[in-house]
Design a protein around this motif. Structure first.
Motif, PDB file in Angstrom:
ATOM      1  N   SER A 172      51.104  27.692  27.213  1.00  0.00           N
ATOM      2  CA  SER A 172      50.505  26.827  26.199  1.00  0.00           C
ATOM      3  C   SER A 172      49.093  26.539  26.028  1.00  0.00           C
ATOM      4  O   SER A 172      48.656  26.084  27.157  1.00  0.00           O
ATOM      5  N   ASN A 173      48.393  27.322  25.055  1.00  0.00           N
ATOM      6  CA  ASN A 173      47.006  27.264  25.063  1.00  0.00           C
ATOM      7  C   ASN A 173      46.888  25.628  24.881  1.00  0.00           C
ATOM      8  O   ASN A 173      45.674  24.964  25.477  1.00  0.00           O
ATOM      9  N   VAL A 174      47.492  24.867  23.883  1.00  0.00           N
ATOM     10  CA  VAL A 174      47.020  23.675  23.180  1.00  0.00           C
ATOM     11  C   VAL A 174      47.461  22.672  24.499  1.00  0.00           C
ATOM     12  O   VAL A 174      46.862  21.599  24.790  1.00  0.00           O
ATOM     13  N   GLY A 175      48.629  22.703  25.391  1.00  0.00           N
ATOM     14  CA  GLY A 175      48.855  22.154  26.227  1.00  0.00           C
ATOM     15  C   GLY A 175      47.814  22.193  27.437  1.00  0.00           C
ATOM     16  O   GLY A 175      47.396  21.002  27.980  1.00  0.00           O
ATOM     17  N   THR A 176      47.413  23.292  27.720  1.00  0.00           N
ATOM     18  CA  THR A 176      46.286  23.401  28.966  1.00  0.00           C
ATOM     19  C   THR A 176      45.050  22.624  28.403  1.00  0.00           C
ATOM     20  O   THR A 176      44.181  21.989  29.167  1.00  0.00           O
ATOM     21  N   ALA A 177      44.734  23.032  26.819  1.00  0.00           N
ATOM     22  CA  ALA A 177      43.539  22.570  26.555  1.00  0.00           C
ATOM     23  C   ALA A 177      43.313  20.999  26.630  1.00  0.00           C
ATOM     24  O   ALA A 177      42.314  20.162  27.074  1.00  0.00           O
ATOM     25  N   LYS A 178      44.407  20.373  26.514  1.00  0.00           N
ATOM     26  CA  LYS A 178      44.758  18.728  26.552  1.00  0.00           C
ATOM     27  C   LYS A 178      44.384  18.308  27.958  1.00  0.00           C
ATOM     28  O   LYS A 178      43.803  17.276  28.148  1.00  0.00           O
ATOM     29  N   MET A 179      45.027  18.999  28.922  1.00  0.00           N
ATOM     30  CA  MET A 179      44.875  18.830  30.498  1.00  0.00           C
ATOM     31  C   MET A 179      43.141  18.814  30.715  1.00  0.00           C
ATOM     32  O   MET A 179      42.729  18.065  31.489  1.00  0.00           O
ATOM     33  N   ALA A 180      42.720  19.944  30.138  1.00  0.00           N
ATOM     34  CA  ALA A 180      41.143  20.343  30.400  1.00  0.00           C
ATOM     35  C   ALA A 180      40.535  19.137  29.876  1.00  0.00           C
ATOM     36  O   ALA A 180      39.369  18.637  30.526  1.00  0.00           O
ATOM     37  N   LEU A 181      40.854  18.375  28.648  1.00  0.00           N
ATOM     38  CA  LEU A 181      39.828  17.488  28.131  1.00  0.00           C
ATOM     39  C   LEU A 181      40.116  16.328  28.912  1.00  0.00           C
ATOM     40  O   LEU A 181      39.021  15.623  29.109  1.00  0.00           O
ATOM     41  N   ALA A 182      41.190  16.135  29.548  1.00  0.00           N
ATOM     42  CA  ALA A 182      41.397  14.822  30.258  1.00  0.00           C
ATOM     43  C   ALA A 182      40.502  15.142  31.730  1.00  0.00           C
ATOM     44  O   ALA A 182      39.820  13.997  32.077  1.00  0.00           O
ATOM     45  N   ILE A 183      40.626  16.246  32.230  1.00  0.00           N
ATOM     46  CA  ILE A 183      39.539  16.382  33.539  1.00  0.00           C
ATOM     47  C   ILE A 183      38.188  16.332  33.037  1.00  0.00           C
ATOM     48  O   ILE A 183      37.330  15.659  33.993  1.00  0.00           O
ATOM     49  N   GLY A 184      37.728  16.975  32.050  1.00  0.00           N
ATOM     50  CA  GLY A 184      36.108  16.648  31.468  1.00  0.00           C
ATOM     51  C   GLY A 184      35.335  17.867  31.932  1.00  0.00           C
ATOM     52  O   GLY A 184      35.854  18.576  33.157  1.00  0.00           O
ATOM     53  N   ALA A 185      34.425  18.240  31.321  1.00  0.00           N
ATOM     54  CA  ALA A 185      33.571  19.284  31.687  1.00  0.00           C
ATOM     55  C   ALA A 185      33.013  19.430  33.362  1.00  0.00           C
ATOM     56  O   ALA A 185      33.018  20.267  33.652  1.00  0.00           O
ATOM     57  N   GLU A 186      32.430  18.196  33.342  1.00  0.00           N
ATOM     58  CA  GLU A 186      31.656  18.256  34.757  1.00  0.00           C
ATOM     59  C   GLU A 186      32.487  18.633  35.810  1.00  0.00           C
ATOM     60  O   GLU A 186      32.442  19.233  36.882  1.00  0.00           O
ATOM     61  N   ARG A 187      33.832  17.727  36.118  1.00  0.00           N
ATOM     62  CA  ARG A 187      34.799  18.018  36.928  1.00  0.00           C
ATOM     63  C   ARG A 187      35.413  19.366  37.023  1.00  0.00           C
ATOM     64  O   ARG A 187      35.687  20.217  38.342  1.00  0.00           O
ATOM     65  N   GLN A 188      35.653  20.095  35.758  1.00  0.00           N
ATOM     66  CA  GLN A 188      36.170  21.606  35.733  1.00  0.00           C
ATOM     67  C   GLN A 188      34.898  22.429  36.176  1.00  0.00           C
ATOM     68  O   GLN A 188      35.631  23.189  36.972  1.00  0.00           O
ATOM     69  N   LYS A 189      33.833  22.310  35.934  1.00  0.00           N
ATOM     70  CA  LYS A 189      33.026  23.049  36.251  1.00  0.00           C
ATOM     71  C   LYS A 189      32.750  23.116  37.944  1.00  0.00           C
ATOM     72  O   LYS A 189      32.607  24.069  38.576  1.00  0.00           O
ATOM     73  N   ALA A 190      32.812  21.802  38.598  1.00  0.00           N
ATOM     74  CA  ALA A 190      32.637  21.755  39.958  1.00  0.00           C
ATOM     75  C   ALA A 190      33.771  22.150  40.612  1.00  0.00           C
ATOM     76  O   ALA A 190      33.699  22.841  41.755  1.00  0.00           O
ATOM     77  N   THR A 196      26.565  42.608  41.737  1.00  0.00           N
ATOM     78  CA  THR A 196      26.518  42.991  40.331  1.00  0.00           C
ATOM     79  C   THR A 196      27.905  42.351  39.680  1.00  0.00           C
ATOM     80  O   THR A 196      27.903  42.116  38.509  1.00  0.00           O
ATOM     81  N   GLY A 197      28.898  41.852  40.484  1.00  0.00           N
ATOM     82  CA  GLY A 197      29.936  41.368  39.802  1.00  0.00           C
ATOM     83  C   GLY A 197      29.667  39.687  39.639  1.00  0.00           C
ATOM     84  O   GLY A 197      30.677  38.872  40.141  1.00  0.00           O
ATOM     85  N   LYS A 198      28.686  39.206  39.242  1.00  0.00           N
ATOM     86  CA  LYS A 198      28.467  37.963  39.006  1.00  0.00           C
ATOM     87  C   LYS A 198      29.174  37.395  37.785  1.00  0.00           C
ATOM     88  O   LYS A 198      29.120  38.017  36.550  1.00  0.00           O
ATOM     89  N   PRO A 199      29.809  36.145  37.891  1.00  0.00           N
ATOM     90  CA  PRO A 199      30.494  35.947  36.772  1.00  0.00           C
ATOM     91  C   PRO A 199      29.465  35.314  35.470  1.00  0.00           C
ATOM     92  O   PRO A 199      28.496  34.961  35.709  1.00  0.00           O
ATOM     93  N   LEU A 200      30.038  35.812  34.230  1.00  0.00           N
ATOM     94  CA  LEU A 200      29.412  35.203  32.944  1.00  0.00           C
ATOM     95  C   LEU A 200      29.728  33.995  32.625  1.00  0.00           C
ATOM     96  O   LEU A 200      30.848  33.688  32.486  1.00  0.00           O
ATOM     97  N   LEU A 201      28.857  32.952  32.617  1.00  0.00           N
ATOM     98  CA  LEU A 201      28.982  31.676  32.409  1.00  0.00           C
ATOM     99  C   LEU A 201      28.679  31.147  30.955  1.00  0.00           C
ATOM    100  O   LEU A 201      27.642  31.758  30.487  1.00  0.00           O
ATOM    101  N   GLY A 207      34.935  29.338  43.794  1.00  0.00           N
ATOM    102  CA  GLY A 207      34.132  30.576  43.984  1.00  0.00           C
ATOM    103  C   GLY A 207      33.694  31.189  42.506  1.00  0.00           C
ATOM    104  O   GLY A 207      33.181  32.343  42.564  1.00  0.00           O
ATOM    105  N   PHE A 208      34.227  30.443  41.413  1.00  0.00           N
ATOM    106  CA  PHE A 208      33.856  31.305  40.052  1.00  0.00           C
ATOM    107  C   PHE A 208      32.389  31.385  39.615  1.00  0.00           C
ATOM    108  O   PHE A 208      32.345  31.519  38.387  1.00  0.00           O
ATOM    109  N   LEU A 209      31.808  30.681  40.285  1.00  0.00           N
ATOM    110  CA  LEU A 209      30.357  30.379  39.713  1.00  0.00           C
ATOM    111  C   LEU A 209      29.050  31.183  40.197  1.00  0.00           C
ATOM    112  O   LEU A 209      28.095  31.267  39.938  1.00  0.00           O
TER     113      LEU A 209
END
Length: 598
Positions: free
Chosen positions: A369-387, A407-412, A393-395
């Motif tokens: 579920s995209n919506v269910g995952t999105a609501k968990m992400a909002l509870a986590i917050g942008a700063e904590r998700q990025k950290a 050359t395989g640098k992630p696109l953020l 290793g995704f950054l």
């Protein structure tokens, strides 16, 4: 020197006193002086003759020894003077984790011409063009009769070609010994090895240098005489690599995909046991890079390392694991997942317009579920998700021991906003490589410690920093196992190996913005055995289309999952894993559900 007078006064006075002839005294002294001069001259001449005789003897002795050495030595082609005495031609072998040869050296010969020594350049040009169809007889003749005195004709010769050139009988065509790099397994592991070519060259030696892959990354080490010929040991298993390539190539053809990649990694050591990118190439005859079109379509392009894609719903497990680890939810927490969800001017929808209503966290992953995952992400917050993604290793590039890795640098996203947080939670808005994904899955599923991928054989497990708790890791494995037993990856079940995994289907972006409606990247990220994780497998198909039904199907559940299941079925026994009965399986016939969604 004191000279004795011819008429000493004492003797003259004495002779006069005795009445003797004084002139006789002078003649006697003159005679003695002449005799002394003669003796000195004779001794000097005898010494000179002796020295001259010794010089002649030594010269004849040296000539005799040299003639004896030449008579006892093997005949060889004459060599022109060259300044290649400092060329180091030796290069260490590359072997797999079991010591099997992946790259080695082969003694061969080069062919060159010395025009002043040529007798019949016209015949030589015609015969060479007959032996080597890629050569032009007229151009060779012009080179042979032009102002040049030296010409490379072929840098590498087979024994048959060398004999054919020798039979021409042209004294101006000469051979030079050298070593070339040989890859006895052909296309297997071609992107890992990369390839080699000649650096500095001389008529009787050549420097072999790496041009890509581990050959270039470890070029200095492979050429270092201080290693005493020790081979470079890689983490890959040649047998597993060959099986993975065969299965992936068959799946790519069956699913009508334009490209494919797979990464098989040990979740404890970070060792990559197999890494395949298709289409591939033969490093013995490395093709030239594309000069037009999309570089990603070149067989030289390593999709597993260089290919950065929006990988879709495979990212949802990271969101769920972080939310559980932060104590925001557990697997039974109910989430309102009614779709569509609106956020500002954006609308978050489910696959095929579905709306799941209220779901548990576990079902959010099982039903993708995209919506269910999105609501968990909002509870986590942008700063904590990025950290958290940074800890996985995704950054940043993976740091894999290949020159292509940077050359395989992630696109953020340029700004990590709330809408970015939502889309990244289900695998859009952030592009990464399959190797990134393998390392991320290994890190959260091995008990929760960070894993960094490697192509070198390791002596033991990595002890990385903790990213999630063991309890969170166990919960993530159980949710991924449920995806296979009752979710979107039902075709991924391999009896006896308790496969867990997550599907992901992402629309491909257009070069000028927007997304294609009929072109996707289909990914299946799996772990096996899920109850005691040993290996992570990532399978990615580029633009797959499954056509067995009435309508074309592109989702990962129909494309990437069956390929991954067959790959596990083929490679697990090769890895030493014995199939085990599922202790939770009931002794009854279970009707498998068809994959829904991504």
């Amino acid at each position: 020197m004191i000279r004795t007078p011819l008429r000493p006064l004492a003797r003259v006075l004495s002779a006069r006193a005795k009445g003797e002839n004084v002139e006789a005294i002078e003649r006697e002294n003159l005679r003695r002086r002449h005799e002394a001069i003669r003796d000195r001259t004779r001794h000097r001449a005898e010494g000179r003759l002796l020295v001259l005789a010794l010089c002649f003897f030594s010269a004849y002795a040296v000539i005799g020894v040299r003639m004896g050495h030449l008579a006892a030595s093997e005949p060889s082609e004459p060599r022109t003077a060259a300044s290649e005495s400092d060329i180091v031609a030796q290069r260490a072998n590359i072997v797999d984790r079991n010591g099997r040869i992946l790259a080695t050296n082969l003694s061969t010969h080069s062919l060159y011409a010395q025009m002043p020594e040529m007798v019949d350049p016209e015949r030589a040009a015609v015969e060479l063009a007959r032996i080597f169809p890629d050569l032009d007889a007229e151009k060779l003749y012009n080179d042979f009769t032009g102002p040049r005195k030296f010409l490379w004709i072929k840098k590498k010769l087979s024994p048959e070609q060398m004999q054919a050139v020798h039979d021409i009988g042209e004294p101006g065509l000469l051979f030079g010994p050298r070593e070339m790099r040989l890859y006895p397994n052909g296309k297997i592991a071609s992107h890992i090895l990369g390839g080699a070519s000649f650096g500095r060259e001389g008529v009787h030696s050549a420097e072999v240098v790496g041009v890509a892959g581990v050959e270039k990354s470890f070029d200095a080490w492979l050429r270092d005489p201080a290693n005493n010929g020790a081979p470079l040991e890689l983490s890959i298993d040649l047998t597993v690599q060959a099986a993975a390539r065969e299965v992936l190539a068959g799946g790519m053809r069956l699913m009508n995909a334009k490209g494919a990649s797979s990464v098989l990694m040990d979740v404890r050591t970070g060792e990559i046991l197999s890494m395949v990118s298709l289409p591939d190439f033969d490093p013995n005859d490395r093709p030239r890079p594309l000069i037009r079109g999309d570089a990603g379509d070149s067989p030289l392009f390593n999709r597993a390392v260089q290919g950065v894609y929006e990988l879709g719903s495979v990212f949802k497990i990271f969101t769920a694991a972080q939310a559980i680890n932060l104590g925001l939810v557990n697997t039974s927490t109910m989430i309102e997942a009614k779709a569509p969800m609106r956020w500002g001017k954006f609308k978050i929808s489910e696959f095929q317009g579905k709306s799941y209503g209220t779901l548990s966290v576990a079902d959010v992953i099982v039903k993708s579920s995209n919506v269910g995952t999105a609501k968990m992400a909002l509870a986590i917050g942008a700063e904590r998700q990025k950290a958290f993604l940074g800890e996985l290793g995704f950054l940043e590039p993976t740091g894999l021991e290949m020159v292509e890795a940077p050359t395989g640098k992630p696109l953020l996203p340029p700004r990590w906003t709330e809408i970015s947080t939502i889309t990244i939670s289900y695998g859009h808005g952030l592009s990464s490589s399959p190797v990134h994904l393998a390392a991320g899955y290994a890190s959260i599923l091995n008990g929760g410690t960070r894993i960094r991928p490697t192509l070198l054989r390791q002596k033991g497990p990595q002890h990385g920093e903790r990213v999630v708790s063991e309890a969170t890791s166990k919960a993530a494995r159980e949710m991924l196992r449920a995806v296979v037993t009752s979710g979107t990856a039902s075709f991924g079940e391999v009896h006896g190996y308790a496969v867990g995994g997550k599907t992901g289907t992402a629309d491909k972006p257009k070069p000028r913005g927007g997304y294609y409606k009929d072109k996707v990247i289909a990914t299946f990220a799996s772990v096996f055995p899920a109850n005691d994780p040993r290996y992570v497998l990532i399978v990615t198909l580029d633009e797959p289309v499954e056509t067995s039904g009435s309508k074309p199907r592109r989702t990962a559940g129909w494309t990437a999952v069956p390929v991954a299941a067959e790959l596990i079925r083929r490679t697990a026994p090769l890895l030493g894993l014995r199939p085990e009965a599922d202790p939770e399986a009931a002794p009854a016939i279970v009707r498998a559900s068809l994959p829904q969604g991504d």
